[in-house]
Write a protein that holds these residues in place. Structure first.
Motif, PDB file in Angstrom:
ATOM      1  N   CYS A  38       0.853  -1.187   0.000  1.00 16.02           N
ATOM      2  CA  CYS A  38       0.000   0.000   0.000  1.00 16.02           C
ATOM      3  C   CYS A  38       0.897   1.248   0.000  1.00 16.02           C
ATOM      4  O   CYS A  38       1.782   1.372   0.841  1.00 16.02           O
ATOM      5  CB  CYS A  38      -0.908   0.002   1.224  1.00 16.02           C
ATOM      6  N   CYS A  40       0.295   4.382   0.614  1.00 17.91           N
ATOM      7  CA  CYS A  40      -0.072   5.566   1.395  1.00 17.91           C
ATOM      8  C   CYS A  40       0.995   5.895   2.440  1.00 17.91           C
ATOM      9  O   CYS A  40       1.832   5.057   2.794  1.00 17.91           O
ATOM     10  CB  CYS A  40      -1.443   5.406   2.046  1.00 17.91           C
ATOM     11  N   CYS A  43       1.151   3.548   5.679  1.00 15.56           N
ATOM     12  CA  CYS A  43       1.739   2.221   5.469  1.00 15.56           C
ATOM     13  C   CYS A  43       3.232   2.335   5.167  1.00 15.56           C
ATOM     14  O   CYS A  43       4.018   1.512   5.626  1.00 15.56           O
ATOM     15  CB  CYS A  43       1.011   1.478   4.360  1.00 15.56           C
ATOM     16  N   HIS A  88      -9.438   0.744   5.635  1.00 12.39           N
ATOM     17  CA  HIS A  88      -8.302   1.511   5.119  1.00 12.39           C
ATOM     18  C   HIS A  88      -8.521   1.818   3.639  1.00 12.39           C
ATOM     19  O   HIS A  88      -8.786   0.924   2.847  1.00 12.39           O
ATOM     20  CB  HIS A  88      -7.029   0.692   5.320  1.00 12.39           C
TER      21      HIS A  88
HETATM   22 ZN   LIG Z   1      -1.986   2.291   3.384  1.00 10.75          ZN
END
Ligand SMILES: [Zn+2]
Length: 110
Positions: A38, A40, A43, A88
């Motif tokens: 992930c 983002c 993360c 999420h």
């Molecule tokens: Zn994430």
């Protein structure tokens, strides 16, 4: 990956997405692989921290079990935003990332 290669179809196949690309490649992207990559900020941050051997799973992690996407939405023409079963949804997966994370099932057409 050439810029004009696009996913023709994205289907759920067990614990993975099966993606058919416009250049003839069919690839399987396991949900766990996706979630572990992930992109983002949260993360990314988690991944750069040293592993904590005493870390206790949060209630959410325990109840959610394996990560499973519950929604996938196109972001412009270049990416998908995935909402996971634990809520999420901050990760935007570019087509390049989806292609890179895939395990090809068939080689590209020549
Ligand atoms: Zn994430």
């Amino acid at each position: 990956m050439p810029a004009d290669v696009l996913p023709l179809s994205i289907k759920r196949d067990g614990d993975a997405f099966r993606i058919e690309w416009s250049d003839g490649v069919a690839a399987s992207v396991p949900f766990l692989t996706l979630r572990n990559n992930c992109p983002c900020a949260t993360c990314n941050d988690e991944r750069t921290k040293p592993a904590d051997p005493f870390r206790v799973l949060s209630a959410r992690e325990v109840s959610a079990g394996l990560p499973v996407p519950v929604a996938m939405k196109a972001v412009g023409h270049y990416a998908y935003q995935i909402t996971w079963n634990d809520g999420h949804d901050a990760g935007i997966f570019t087509l390049d990332a989806l292609r890179r994370l895939g395990q090809p099932a068939t080689p590209p057409r020549t």
